[in-house]
Write an enzyme that holds these catalytic residues in place. Structure first.
Site, mmCIF file in Angstrom:
data_model
loop_
_atom_site.group_PDB
_atom_site.id
_atom_site.type_symbol
_atom_site.label_atom_id
_atom_site.label_comp_id
_atom_site.label_asym_id
_atom_site.label_seq_id
_atom_site.Cartn_x
_atom_site.Cartn_y
_atom_site.Cartn_z
ATOM 1 N N LYS A 1 -54.010 -78.304 -6.920
ATOM 2 C CA LYS A 1 -55.457 -78.160 -6.739
ATOM 3 C C LYS A 1 -55.740 -77.714 -5.308
ATOM 4 C CE LYS A 1 -59.823 -80.741 -7.009
ATOM 5 N NZ LYS A 1 -60.481 -82.050 -7.201
ATOM 6 N N LYS B 1 -52.523 -81.618 -3.851
ATOM 7 C CA LYS B 1 -53.965 -81.486 -3.663
ATOM 8 C C LYS B 1 -54.218 -81.150 -2.195
ATOM 9 C CE LYS B 1 -58.412 -83.833 -4.302
ATOM 10 N NZ LYS B 1 -59.080 -85.084 -4.726
#
Length: 388
Positions: free
Chosen positions: A311, A250
């Site tokens: 992400k 992320k």
């Protein structure tokens, strides 16, 4: 004395010699034996040069010459079963449109959420992830609301599973929706995000979600060691069948703005007495880094993750491929709010064909290696795929 051909002497390729023989033989055949046809030779634009065919053994365009051939050779197939639909819920009755995400709303958890999930299932999307909009009066510096057994997230999960028992429900595990300071972890007065103390509450949050009926726990906080701790906490409470989809890579991305607007979860301003970091660079990954994702993936897999996530998706296709090549675990990728809003804005301005651009972006994410894609376009894309 033998004669050696000069390098400049014309050489006739064997293939052209063969073609010449074939044409000579064909000229002697009876043209009346050919079956009748109504097809006419295609016309060419006036001014087209008349040239002999190139001497090419391989012409890749032969495998792209028709829709039938293209469909037969397509390497990456996109289906609604690849999608996880992120839904925002709030503790109210009416759906509230999200200004920065056209077409998306904070759904009333009792009715709007159920109606939207029913629509998704009808389109073939049977996986959702729930993001609660926590009322400000329930937020605290230590985010205890995150593990409230009667909290909005827990009630929403339970209602979804009661209504649709075969629905695959994913959750979000992090403190930022419940934290007055807007960070995924607890913030010390000197601005340091506390790791182990945060993980303790993340475990309580994960167990409360599992009790509510969650199928997959998704820690998005990026704290060190949280996957192993959550796995141990779930197993000790008997939730050995509840999976973990870890936000493994992320990144500290600029593409999260509309999401934070939807949940009012952006970091808050600090002061001299209590410093609050303006962004999440201390725990989310540097967008400039590649090798770091391999380290995170190895740790998450060793700690018991069942799915590894990247992400955002679109700007990190190389990271998706890196994880795909380094593990046998399934890979998920999140087409985040900023990516969604950019496509919406470009389509609204007439710069892009929305359907074509969205499906192209989703196929690129899958082609890079994602088995699952979290996308706000899940329902629309599923309907477009059915119409193809």
């Amino acid at each position: 004395m033998s004669r050696v051909a000069s390098p400049c002497s014309p050489r006739i390729p064997i293939r052209l010699k063969f073609n010449t023989l074939v044409r000579a033989s064909s000229a002697k055949s009876d043209a009346s034996l050919a079956p009748p046809t109504t097809r006419k030779p295609a016309k060419v634009p006036e001014g087209t040069p008349v040239i002999p065919p190139q001497d090419l053994a391989s012409r890749p365009r032969r495998n792209r010459r028709s829709s039938t051939v293209r469909d037969a050779f397509r390497e990456t197939i996109l289906t609604p079963s690849n999608f996880i639909y992120p839904i925002f819920v709030h503790d109210g009755d009416d759906d509230i449109p999200i200004g920065s995400m056209p077409g998306q709303s904070r759904l009333g958890w009792k009715t709007g959420m159920i109606n939207k999930v029913r629509e998704a299932r009808a389109a073939g999307v049977n996986q959702v992830v729930v993001f609660p909009k926590t009322p400000d009066n329930l937020k605290t510096p230590t985010a205890e609301e995150c593990y409230n057994p009667n909290g909005l997230a827990q009630r929403s999960i339970s209602l979804l599973k009661d209504t649709f028992p075969d629905l695959e429900v994913y959750t979000d595990v992090a403190l930022d929706p419940y934290n007055t300071m807007g960070h995924d972890g607890m913030v010390r007065s000197d601005g340091v995000i506390m790791n182990d103390e945060t993980v303790y509450y993340l475990c309580k949050q994960a167990v409360s979600q599992a009790r509510a009926g969650a199928d997959v726990i998704s820690p998005s906080d990026m704290m060190d060691g949280r996957v192993g701790a959550i796995r141990e906490a779930l197993d000790s409470e008997g939730f050995t069948n509840v999976a973990i989809m870890s936000y493994t890579a992320k990144y500290n991305s600029a593409y999260y703005g509309p999401f934070r607007d939807a949940l009012a979860s952006a970091p808050r301003p600090g002061n001299e007495d209590w410093k609050i970091p303006l962004d999440k660079a201390e725990y989310q990954m540097d967008p400039a880094n590649f090798r770091e994702c391999l380290r995170e993936a190895a740790l998450d897999e060793a700690e018991g993750a069942d799915i590894l996530m990247v992400k955002p998706a679109g700007a990190y296709l190389d990271i998706i491929r890196a994880l795909k090549d380094s593990t046998t675990l399934p890979i998920s990728a999140y087409q985040v709010s900023g990516e969604y809003s950019m496509l919406k804005a470009a389509a609204a301005a007439g710069y892009l064909n929305e359907e074509e651009a969205v499906l192209e972006s989703l196929i690129s994410i899958k082609r890079a290696g994602a088995d699952l894609t979290l996308t706000y376009y899940a329902v629309d894309a599923a309907k477009w795929i059915q119409e193809l």
